[in-house]
Design a protein around this motif. Structure first.
Motif, PDB file in Angstrom:
ATOM      1  N   GLY A 135       3.326  -7.083  13.737  1.00 22.02           N
ATOM      2  CA  GLY A 135       4.318  -8.147  13.884  1.00 22.02           C
ATOM      3  C   GLY A 135       5.664  -7.638  14.367  1.00 22.02           C
ATOM      4  N   THR A 136       6.016  -6.421  13.988  1.00 23.93           N
ATOM      5  CA  THR A 136       7.329  -5.883  14.371  1.00 23.93           C
ATOM      6  C   THR A 136       7.400  -5.683  15.891  1.00 23.93           C
ATOM      7  OG1 THR A 136       7.460  -4.811  12.232  1.00 23.93           O
ATOM      8  CG2 THR A 136       8.964  -4.009  13.915  1.00 23.93           C
ATOM      9  N   ASP A 163      10.374 -16.366  13.427  1.00 22.78           N
ATOM     10  CA  ASP A 163       9.579 -15.332  12.775  1.00 22.78           C
ATOM     11  C   ASP A 163       8.637 -16.096  11.845  1.00 22.78           C
ATOM     12  OD1 ASP A 163       8.586 -13.568  10.859  1.00 22.78           O
ATOM     13  OD2 ASP A 163      10.309 -12.226  10.999  1.00 22.78           O
ATOM     14  N   HIS A 182       4.951 -15.270   7.893  1.00 21.74           N
ATOM     15  CA  HIS A 182       4.362 -15.729   6.622  1.00 21.74           C
ATOM     16  C   HIS A 182       3.573 -17.012   6.814  1.00 21.74           C
ATOM     17  CE1 HIS A 182       7.982 -13.724   4.357  1.00 21.74           C
ATOM     18  NE2 HIS A 182       7.249 -12.865   5.032  1.00 21.74           N
ATOM     19  N   SER A 226       2.492 -12.094  11.946  1.00 19.77           N
ATOM     20  CA  SER A 226       2.024 -10.783  11.475  1.00 19.77           C
ATOM     21  C   SER A 226       0.637 -10.959  10.868  1.00 19.77           C
ATOM     22  CB  SER A 226       2.958 -10.231  10.401  1.00 19.77           C
ATOM     23  OG  SER A 226       2.337  -9.135   9.744  1.00 19.77           O
ATOM     24  N   HIS A 263      -0.651  -8.337   9.113  1.00 15.54           N
ATOM     25  CA  HIS A 263      -0.678  -7.138   8.264  1.00 15.54           C
ATOM     26  C   HIS A 263      -1.600  -7.356   7.064  1.00 15.54           C
ATOM     27  CE1 HIS A 263       0.989  -4.406   5.133  1.00 15.54           C
ATOM     28  NE2 HIS A 263       1.058  -3.581   6.164  1.00 15.54           N
ATOM     29  N   LYS A 310      -0.978 -10.050   4.466  1.00  9.24           N
ATOM     30  CA  LYS A 310      -0.796 -11.442   4.889  1.00  9.24           C
ATOM     31  C   LYS A 310      -2.045 -12.294   4.605  1.00  9.24           C
ATOM     32  CE  LYS A 310       3.360 -10.901   6.615  1.00  9.24           C
ATOM     33  NZ  LYS A 310       3.940  -9.861   5.773  1.00  9.24           N
ATOM     34  N   ARG A 333       6.806  -8.201  -6.844  1.00 10.57           N
ATOM     35  CA  ARG A 333       7.758  -7.681  -5.856  1.00 10.57           C
ATOM     36  C   ARG A 333       8.964  -8.602  -5.766  1.00 10.57           C
ATOM     37  NH1 ARG A 333       5.554  -3.389  -2.728  1.00 10.57           N
ATOM     38  NH2 ARG A 333       7.575  -3.332  -1.721  1.00 10.57           N
ATOM     39  N   TYR A 393      10.675  -9.833  -3.262  1.00  7.96           N
ATOM     40  CA  TYR A 393      10.861 -10.250  -1.859  1.00  7.96           C
ATOM     41  C   TYR A 393      11.777 -11.462  -1.859  1.00  7.96           C
ATOM     42  CZ  TYR A 393       6.569  -7.589  -0.742  1.00  7.96           C
ATOM     43  OH  TYR A 393       5.605  -6.627  -0.580  1.00  7.96           O
TER      44      TYR A 393
HETATM   45  N1  T4K Z   1       8.833 -10.515   9.543  1.00  9.53           N
HETATM   46  C1  T4K Z   1       8.555 -10.864   8.274  1.00  9.53           C
HETATM   47  C2  T4K Z   1       9.172 -12.086   7.709  1.00  9.53           C
HETATM   48  C3  T4K Z   1       7.689 -10.068   7.506  1.00  9.53           C
HETATM   49  O1  T4K Z   1       7.435 -10.404   6.223  1.00  9.53           O
HETATM   50  C4  T4K Z   1       7.104  -8.919   8.084  1.00  9.53           C
HETATM   51  C5  T4K Z   1       6.254  -8.067   7.290  1.00  9.53           C
HETATM   52  C6  T4K Z   1       7.390  -8.629   9.426  1.00  9.53           C
HETATM   53  C7  T4K Z   1       8.275  -9.445  10.123  1.00  9.53           C
HETATM   54  C8  T4K Z   1       6.796  -7.444  10.124  1.00  9.53           C
HETATM   55  O2  T4K Z   1       5.390  -7.592  10.323  1.00  9.53           O
HETATM   56  P1  T4K Z   1       4.457  -6.271  10.413  1.00  9.53           P
HETATM   57  O3  T4K Z   1       5.081  -5.363  11.426  1.00  9.53           O
HETATM   58  O4  T4K Z   1       4.388  -5.663   9.039  1.00  9.53           O
HETATM   59  O5  T4K Z   1       3.137  -6.820  10.881  1.00  9.53           O
HETATM   60  C9  T4K Z   1       4.897  -5.511   3.126  1.00  9.53           C
HETATM   61  C10 T4K Z   1       4.234  -5.418   4.458  1.00  9.53           C
HETATM   62  O6  T4K Z   1       4.063  -4.077   4.899  1.00  9.53           O
HETATM   63  C11 T4K Z   1       4.940  -6.181   5.546  1.00  9.53           C
HETATM   64  O7  T4K Z   1       3.978  -6.393   6.558  1.00  9.53           O
HETATM   65  C12 T4K Z   1       5.441  -7.507   5.052  1.00  9.53           C
HETATM   66  N2  T4K Z   1       6.207  -8.210   6.029  1.00  9.53           N
HETATM   67  C13 T4K Z   1       6.284  -7.322   3.809  1.00  9.53           C
HETATM   68  C14 T4K Z   1       6.826  -8.630   3.277  1.00  9.53           C
HETATM   69  O8  T4K Z   1       5.479  -6.739   2.813  1.00  9.53           O
HETATM   70  P2  T4K Z   1       5.772  -3.634   1.564  1.00  9.53           P
HETATM   71  O9  T4K Z   1       6.566  -2.407   1.827  1.00  9.53           O
HETATM   72  O10 T4K Z   1       6.156  -4.504   0.448  1.00  9.53           O
HETATM   73  O11 T4K Z   1       4.201  -3.297   1.482  1.00  9.53           O
HETATM   74  P3  T4K Z   1       3.366  -2.519   0.389  1.00  9.53           P
HETATM   75  O12 T4K Z   1       2.632  -1.450   1.101  1.00  9.53           O
HETATM   76  O13 T4K Z   1       4.229  -2.147  -0.739  1.00  9.53           O
HETATM   77  O14 T4K Z   1       2.299  -3.620  -0.039  1.00  9.53           O
HETATM   78  C15 T4K Z   1       2.538  -4.583  -1.036  1.00  9.53           C
HETATM   79  C16 T4K Z   1       1.376  -4.605  -2.001  1.00  9.53           C
HETATM   80  O15 T4K Z   1       0.202  -5.019  -1.341  1.00  9.53           O
HETATM   81  C17 T4K Z   1       1.040  -3.235  -2.575  1.00  9.53           C
HETATM   82  O16 T4K Z   1       1.723  -3.057  -3.771  1.00  9.53           O
HETATM   83  C18 T4K Z   1      -0.463  -3.282  -2.790  1.00  9.53           C
HETATM   84  C19 T4K Z   1      -0.952  -4.329  -1.829  1.00  9.53           C
HETATM   85  N3  T4K Z   1      -1.659  -3.729  -0.683  1.00  9.53           N
HETATM   86  C20 T4K Z   1      -0.942  -3.246   0.370  1.00  9.53           C
HETATM   87  C21 T4K Z   1      -1.570  -2.693   1.453  1.00  9.53           C
HETATM   88  C22 T4K Z   1      -0.783  -2.158   2.614  1.00  9.53           C
HETATM   89  C23 T4K Z   1      -3.034  -3.645  -0.701  1.00  9.53           C
HETATM   90  O17 T4K Z   1      -3.682  -4.048  -1.690  1.00  9.53           O
HETATM   91  N4  T4K Z   1      -3.688  -3.098   0.369  1.00  9.53           N
HETATM   92  C24 T4K Z   1      -3.006  -2.632   1.460  1.00  9.53           C
HETATM   93  O18 T4K Z   1      -3.641  -2.173   2.431  1.00  9.53           O
HETATM   94  O19 T4K Z   1       5.810  -4.471   2.924  1.00  9.53           O
END
Ligand code: T4K
Length: 373
Positions: A60-61, A155, A158, A179, A181, A184, A311, A313
């Protein structure tokens, strides 16, 4: 809870079904660069989402960065401080100055009534976020953008399949960015997309995500490499078969939370909005310390003790991070709504396979913390 419970967990389709797609990729040896699955997923997403053109991205970035390039945005862009950092980072990376403006309490999205005051002769666009999948006031934002000749980028990271009065929210604005990701509602491991409304723009976006190539030896713009590969696209095709079921499960969890959180003094949540088909991507609650008797961080820490990793957020606000806090629009006190919400928000776990007994434990804890014991 013995196992750790995170704010989200990706939905995974049956592995044996994915293996069939992988076999095809192995046989064809076509791994990326507008392959068969890539083309098929763009088409199927258009149908599913009810939009004209989808251009897939590796995340998404990069889609956000490219959307700004596609519209040739420069100067200043009005945006929200209440989002994931990637929203404003995309502006920084394009040498564009983010101008933060406050959010409205009902949706937590940019407050249209405050946008005009942030417009200067250098303003070229509005970059709004449908935060938690809740639609922005797109009519009012369009009116302002039309009056001042600004572009609008949403954006929509979500926002998967969200509709307002039957109309897909992705159809508003000049471009919308998604995104896919892992965290999502719909994921392709990592991934993203730009939604646009005409063929010329789709062509421009496709060029930009592939180094600017318009032919084997012709490069017409300084593009980037932001292509989605075949392994991701195949996963996306499979995910699409199960996404309705995933959203239905999320809806049930959402309703369960709403029903059982009712009546806990000092804890509020965002209920369904009239006329909106939601995707239930997040379940934020807001802890009012005065009424609840404990603050948000207390709840966050206490839940960790029972292995529940919520979290905050979006805390801090983007405008409070070092890269942004020197900006005039980021000064403390300028965005009272966002500044209050960022101190109170806590996103509780929501994902299709979340256990109802876990939700009961979380709600039980909230009731205990709130009673002051
Ligand atoms: N704009 C908005 C409004 C966004 O919310 C985002 C991304 C973007 C743009 C950018 O899109 P991308 O470039 O990411 O496609 C997470 C995500 O990495 C991020 O994609 C997302 N928003 C954001 C709101 O949340 P973190 O740093 O909180 O992620 P993380 O790794 O701590 O994951 C959260 C929880 O999810 C973990 O505690 C456990 C679970 N998890 C995570 C991953 C990666 C899993 O169970 N499996 C996994 O593979 O940012």
């Amino acid at each position: 809870m013995n196992d750790s419970i995170f704010v989200t967990q990706p939905s995974m389709p049956p592995l044996d079904e994915y293996v069939e797609y992988l076999k095809e990729i192995w046989e064809s040896k076509w791994l990326t660069n507008n392959g068969k699955f890539h083309r098929q997923l763009e088409k199927e997403l258009c149908d599913y989402l009810g939009v004209k053109y989808v251009s897939l991205f590796s995340n998404g970035t990069l889609a956000l960065l490219t959307a700004l390039q596609a519209l040739r945005i420069t100067g200043e862009v009005i945006t929200t401080p209440y989002s994931f950092v990637a929203t404003s980072h995309a502006l920084w990376w394009n040498n564009i100055k983010p101008v933060f403006s406050d959010i409205e309490p009902a949706t937590l999205n940019l407050d249209p009534e405050k946008i005009e005051a942030a417009i200067t002769p250098l303003t070229t666009a509005i970059l709004a976020v449908h935060v938690y999948g809740n639609p922005c006031n797109t009519d009012r934002i369009k009116e302002i953008a039309d009056t001042y000749g600004l572009k609008v980028i949403y954006d929509a990271c979500h926002t998967f399949g969200v509709k307002v009065k039957g109309v897909p929210v992705l159809n508003f604005g000049d471009l919308s960015v998604m995104s896919f990701h892992a965290t999502k509602v719909y994921n392709t491991f990592e991934g993203g997309a730009i939604i646009c409304h005409d063929e010329a723009m789709k062509k421009r976006i496709d060029l930009l995500k592939n180094f600017g190539f318009a032919g084997e030896t012709t490069v017409i713009a300084p593009g980037i490499n932001a292509k989605m590969n075949e392994v991701q696209a195949a996963f996306g095709l499979l995910q699409l078969k199960y996404v309705d079921e995933a959203i239905a499960k999320r809806k049930r969890i959402f309703s369960y939370y709403c029903q059982h959180l009712k009546g806990i003094k000092g804890v509020t949540y965002m209920d369904e909005m009239p006329g909106v088909e939601h995707c239930y991507s997040y379940f934020p609650v807001f802890i009012n310390e005065g009424e609840f008797g404990r603050n948000r961080d207390y709840v966050y820490e206490e839940l960790k003790k029972i292995n529940v990793y919520t979290r905050r957020y979006f805390y801090p606000l983007i405008s409070q991070f070092p890269a942004y806090r020197g900006l005039e629009s980021a000064a403390a006190g300028k965005m009272p709504v966002a500044e209050k919400v960022t101190e109170e928000v806590l996103c509780l776990p929501i994902y299709p396979d979340l256990n109802y007994s876990t939700i009961d434990s979380i709600i039980g804890k909230l009731k205990v913390f709130g009673s002051g014991s």
